[in-house]
Design a protein around this motif. Structure first.
Motif, PDB file in Angstrom:
ATOM      1  N   LEU A  16       2.251  10.170  -9.737  1.00  0.00           N
ATOM      2  CA  LEU A  16       1.363  10.430 -10.877  1.00  0.00           C
ATOM      3  C   LEU A  16       0.598  11.744 -10.705  1.00  0.00           C
ATOM      4  O   LEU A  16       0.419  12.494 -11.666  1.00  0.00           O
ATOM      5  CB  LEU A  16       0.375   9.270 -11.058  1.00  0.00           C
ATOM      6  N   GLY A  17       0.159  12.016  -9.507  1.00  0.00           N
ATOM      7  CA  GLY A  17      -0.577  13.255  -9.242  1.00  0.00           C
ATOM      8  C   GLY A  17       0.270  14.489  -9.461  1.00  0.00           C
ATOM      9  O   GLY A  17      -0.162  15.458 -10.097  1.00  0.00           O
TER      10      GLY A  17
ATOM     11  N   LEU B 193       3.315   5.714  -5.761  1.00  0.00           N
ATOM     12  CA  LEU B 193       3.071   5.768  -7.196  1.00  0.00           C
ATOM     13  C   LEU B 193       2.007   6.805  -7.541  1.00  0.00           C
ATOM     14  O   LEU B 193       2.187   7.617  -8.462  1.00  0.00           O
ATOM     15  CB  LEU B 193       2.652   4.386  -7.713  1.00  0.00           C
ATOM     16  N   PHE B 194       0.916   6.810  -6.788  1.00  0.00           N
ATOM     17  CA  PHE B 194      -0.141   7.783  -7.052  1.00  0.00           C
ATOM     18  C   PHE B 194       0.281   9.215  -6.709  1.00  0.00           C
ATOM     19  O   PHE B 194      -0.151  10.162  -7.366  1.00  0.00           O
ATOM     20  CB  PHE B 194      -1.436   7.402  -6.326  1.00  0.00           C
ATOM     21  N   ALA B 195       1.121   9.374  -5.692  1.00  0.00           N
ATOM     22  CA  ALA B 195       1.652  10.707  -5.395  1.00  0.00           C
ATOM     23  C   ALA B 195       2.498  11.202  -6.567  1.00  0.00           C
ATOM     24  O   ALA B 195       2.414  12.367  -6.968  1.00  0.00           O
ATOM     25  CB  ALA B 195       2.474  10.679  -4.110  1.00  0.00           C
TER      26      ALA B 195
ATOM     27  N   ILE C 199       1.966   1.684  -3.599  1.00  0.00           N
ATOM     28  CA  ILE C 199       0.858   2.197  -4.412  1.00  0.00           C
ATOM     29  C   ILE C 199       0.617   3.682  -4.130  1.00  0.00           C
ATOM     30  O   ILE C 199       0.405   4.481  -5.049  1.00  0.00           O
ATOM     31  CB  ILE C 199      -0.413   1.357  -4.178  1.00  0.00           C
ATOM     32  N   ALA C 200       0.674   4.058  -2.846  1.00  0.00           N
ATOM     33  CA  ALA C 200       0.471   5.466  -2.486  1.00  0.00           C
ATOM     34  C   ALA C 200       1.582   6.340  -3.066  1.00  0.00           C
ATOM     35  O   ALA C 200       1.319   7.444  -3.559  1.00  0.00           O
ATOM     36  CB  ALA C 200       0.408   5.613  -0.972  1.00  0.00           C
TER      37      ALA C 200
ATOM     38  N   TRP D   4       0.830  -1.210   0.000  1.00  0.00           N
ATOM     39  CA  TRP D   4       0.000   0.000   0.000  1.00  0.00           C
ATOM     40  C   TRP D   4       0.857   1.250   0.000  1.00  0.00           C
ATOM     41  O   TRP D   4       0.500   2.270  -0.587  1.00  0.00           O
ATOM     42  CB  TRP D   4      -0.968  -0.007   1.177  1.00  0.00           C
TER      43      TRP D   4
END
Length: 171
Positions: A13-14, A9-11, A6-7, A3
Motif C-alpha cells: 500500500l505504501g 500488505l502495508f509495504a 500485514i507488513a 504480522w
C-alpha cells in the motif's frame, strides 16, 4: 505469520501510494498501471528483505556463548536473485556454556548439543547431543535420556572443520 502478511500488505500500500503520488506529480502523464506495479514491487522488496534478514535476526537472538558452526545457502529457480546472492536457509549452532569436558583413557572428550535452525514457513529448531573425541577427531550422537552413544553413526571430523574448532579449541 499474520504480522508478516500485514507488513507485506502495508509495504504494498505504501509503495502504491508512492506510485499514485508520482502519477499526480507528473500531471497524470504516467500510465495508471504504475500504481499497482509500484505496489507489487513494494511487496516483493519487503519479502526479499525479510528472507535475507532472517539469518542475521536469528543470530542476534542467540546468547553470547553460542557459536555458528555451519550455514546452508541455497539457490532457487523461483527466486532468480538467489543465483547472484544465495539465501541462507539453515544454520547450526553450539552453545559453549552447555559443553562438558572430560578425560577418558588420556583422551580429551567433549559432550555438547548441536542446534540446527531451519527457515520454513515457521522456524524449525532441532537439537541433538553429541560426543566429540578431540584427540582422535571422531564424533558420535548420543541417544535417549541416558545419552547412550550410537556407535554405528561414528564419523570423523577434520581439524579444520569449524565444528571441531569450536568444540575443541585446545586441540
Amino acid at each position: 505469520m499474520i504480522w508478516h502478511l500485514i507488513a507485506a500488505l502495508f509495504a504494498g500500500l505504501g509503495t502504491a501510494g508512492v506510485g499514485l503520488l508520482l502519477r499526480s506529480l507528473s500531471g497524470k502523464r504516467l500510465p495508471r498501471w504504475i500504481i499497482p506495479v509500484c505496489g507489487g514491487l513494494g511487496i516483493l522488496a519487503f519479502q526479499i528483505h525479510h528472507e535475507y534478514s532472517w539469518f542475521h535476526y536469528k543470530q542476534q537472538q542467540l546468547p553470547e556463548s553460542a557459536t555458528v558452526v555451519s550455514t546452508k545457502e541455497e539457490r532457487m529457480f523461483w527466486r532468480p536473485w538467489t543465483y547472484l546472492f544465495p539465501l541462507t536457509t539453515a544454520f547450526s549452532v553450539i552453545d559453549r556454556d552447555s559443553m562438558a569436558n572430560m578425560q577418558a583413557n588420556e583422551e580429551q572428550v567433549v559432550e555438547f548439543i548441536l542446534y540446527r535452525f531451519e527457515k520454513e514457513y515457521i522456524d524449525v529448531v532441532q537439537h541433538q547431543a553429541y560426543l566429540m573425541n578431540c584427540t582422535a577427531g571422531e564424533m558420535l550422537p548420543l541417544m535417549g535420556e541416558g545419552h547412550r552413544p550410537r556407535l554405528s553413526e561414528l564419523r570423523r571430523v577434520d581439524a579444520s572443520d569449524p565444528l571441531f574448532q569450536a568444540v575443541c579449541p585446545d586441540a
